[in-house]
Design an enzyme around this catalytic site. Structure first.
Site, PDB file in Angstrom:
ATOM      1  N   CYS A  21      56.690  31.745  45.441  1.00 20.77           N
ATOM      2  CA  CYS A  21      56.108  32.628  46.124  1.00 20.77           C
ATOM      3  C   CYS A  21      56.174  32.332  47.961  1.00 20.77           C
ATOM      4  O   CYS A  21      55.433  32.641  48.977  1.00 20.77           O
ATOM      5  CB  CYS A  21      54.980  32.518  45.724  1.00 20.77           C
TER       6      CYS A  21
ATOM      7  N   HIS B 194      50.046  32.658  50.822  1.00 11.21           N
ATOM      8  CA  HIS B 194      50.380  33.414  50.002  1.00 11.21           C
ATOM      9  C   HIS B 194      48.818  33.852  49.423  1.00 11.21           C
ATOM     10  O   HIS B 194      47.735  33.649  49.378  1.00 11.21           O
ATOM     11  CB  HIS B 194      50.980  32.747  49.671  1.00 11.21           C
TER      12      HIS B 194
ATOM     13  N   ASN C 251      49.178  40.046  43.698  1.00 10.69           N
ATOM     14  CA  ASN C 251      49.899  38.890  43.922  1.00 10.69           C
ATOM     15  C   ASN C 251      51.743  39.546  44.221  1.00 10.69           C
ATOM     16  O   ASN C 251      52.393  39.548  42.811  1.00 10.69           O
ATOM     17  CB  ASN C 251      49.839  37.698  42.816  1.00 10.69           C
TER      18      ASN C 251
END
Ligand code: ACO
Length: 319
Positions: free
Chosen positions: A112, A245, A275
């Site tokens: 990520c 993030h 996500n």
């Protein structure tokens, strides 16, 4: 020599899946997912779509805005954990799909944090004079590495891609980058399988210790943001937009609180996209640029965290 972002682009697959739809297939509820994560829905790639296709759509948008032709790219970096195949890299596949050749192309695997890692590398290559124009993409199809019967993980992720074009500039666009990793935490978020001797070895699905990830992410996102501010001698109040993030609204809100920043200065897409790993920051950046929130002169801080564990920041001044 400085570098600056001269175009952004994004792509989300057509299929939208709400929490309520997931609740018809697994033992969960819209209320549970929303209250624990802030997620309302996610987009899922079609069976015939590959990560490079998502990357291609986002890249075309970014190149159009930048007014730069694929042939003029000296570098393509794709941050992805879900490449089209083991090799060649998704960046090479993307390069061919864009109709370009000759420049460098490679993938970055920092989960990520991948987009922040990739952007930092492209910036440093431009600053060194090694290259001129770079395309930096975060693209993921997490839906293919999720166990759709595991309610603890499958509700959290989605598919998508975001891209930026980076070009040399006289004034600083990207002010600083800071990258970190600590492999001792490799087990708390992983897809621990691989392919060997023609068979899948281990598990090809995402595993996570949610509580440990939560604590680690809040700690390092605030730390890395603070590191960027100190390096640039700026108070946190100077930040116009923080783009963390997009893992979980509670992680993101806790980060803002630690930095004493008002929640209105955070760009959040986690409700709509879930996500999307390496795609989450460039997707959020593109949306905030297009809707006019991010304007010339604004300080924008990108802060990534992901499996590895990896984390990092890029601080930029919008042109
Ligand atoms: N629906 C309903 N119930 C669920 C679900 C679900 N989708 N998932 C888990 N539960 C249940 C559990 O089974 C457990 O039940 P039990 O008490 O009967 O055993 C209960 O809910 C509580 O589970 P917890 O794991 O304690 O829930 P928690 O409040 O910690 O939330 C979560 C879990 C949302 C995963 C949280 O730990 C979290 O957000 N962690 C961060 C993880 C994250 O964001 N990962 C993204 C990847 S990391 C990255 O991108 C850097």
């Amino acid at each position: 020599m400085h570098s600056s972002i001269v175009g952004t682009g994004a792509y989300l697959p057509a299929q939208l899946v709400t929490n309520a739809e997931l609740a018809r297939r697994i033992d969960t509820s819209d209320e549970w997912v929303r209250s624990r994560t802030g997620i309302r829905q996610r987009y899922i790639a079609a069976p015939d779509e590959q990560t490079s296709d998502l990357a291609l759509a986002a890249s075309r948008e970014a190149l159009t805005i930048a007014g730069i032709a694929p042939a003029d790219l000296d570098l393509i970096v794709v941050a992805t954990t879900t490449p089209d195949m083991i090799f060649p890299s998704t960046a090479c596949i993307l390069q061919a799909k864009l109709g370009a050749s000759g420049g460098a192309a490679f993938d970055v695997q920092a989960v990520c944090s991948g987009f922040v890692y990739a952007l930092a590398m492209a910036d440093l290559m431009i600053k060194s004079g090694a290259i001129r124009n770079a395309l930096v993409v975060g693209a993921e199809i997490y839906s293919r590495i999720l166990d759709w019967n595991d309610r603890g993980t499958c509700v959290l992720f989605g598919d998508g891609a975001g891209a930026v074009v980076l070009a040399p500039s006289d004034t600083p666009g990207i002010l600083s980058s800071h990258l970190h990793a600590d492999g001792r935490y490799r087990d708390i978020l992983a897809v621990p399988g691989t392919v060997a001797n023609g068979k899948i070895q281990g598990t090809p699905f995402l595993h996570m210790d949610g509580g440990a990830v939560f604590k680690f992410a809040v700690k390092v996102l605030a730390e890395v943001a603070q590191e960027a501010l100190s390096a640039n001698d700026l108070p946190s109040s100077a930040i116009d937009w923080l783009i963390p993030h997009q893992a979980n609204i509670r992680i993101m809100e806790a980060t803002m609180k630690k930095l004493a920043l008002p929640i209105e200065r955070m760009v959040s897409t986690v409700a709509e996209h879930a996500n999307t790993s390496a795609a989450s920051i460039p997707l959020a950046l593109d949306i905030a640029v297009r809707d006019g929130r991010i304007r010339a002169g604004h300080y924008v801080l990108l802060a990534g965290v992901g499996g590895g564990f990896t984390w990092g920041s890029v601080l930029l001044r919008w042109h």
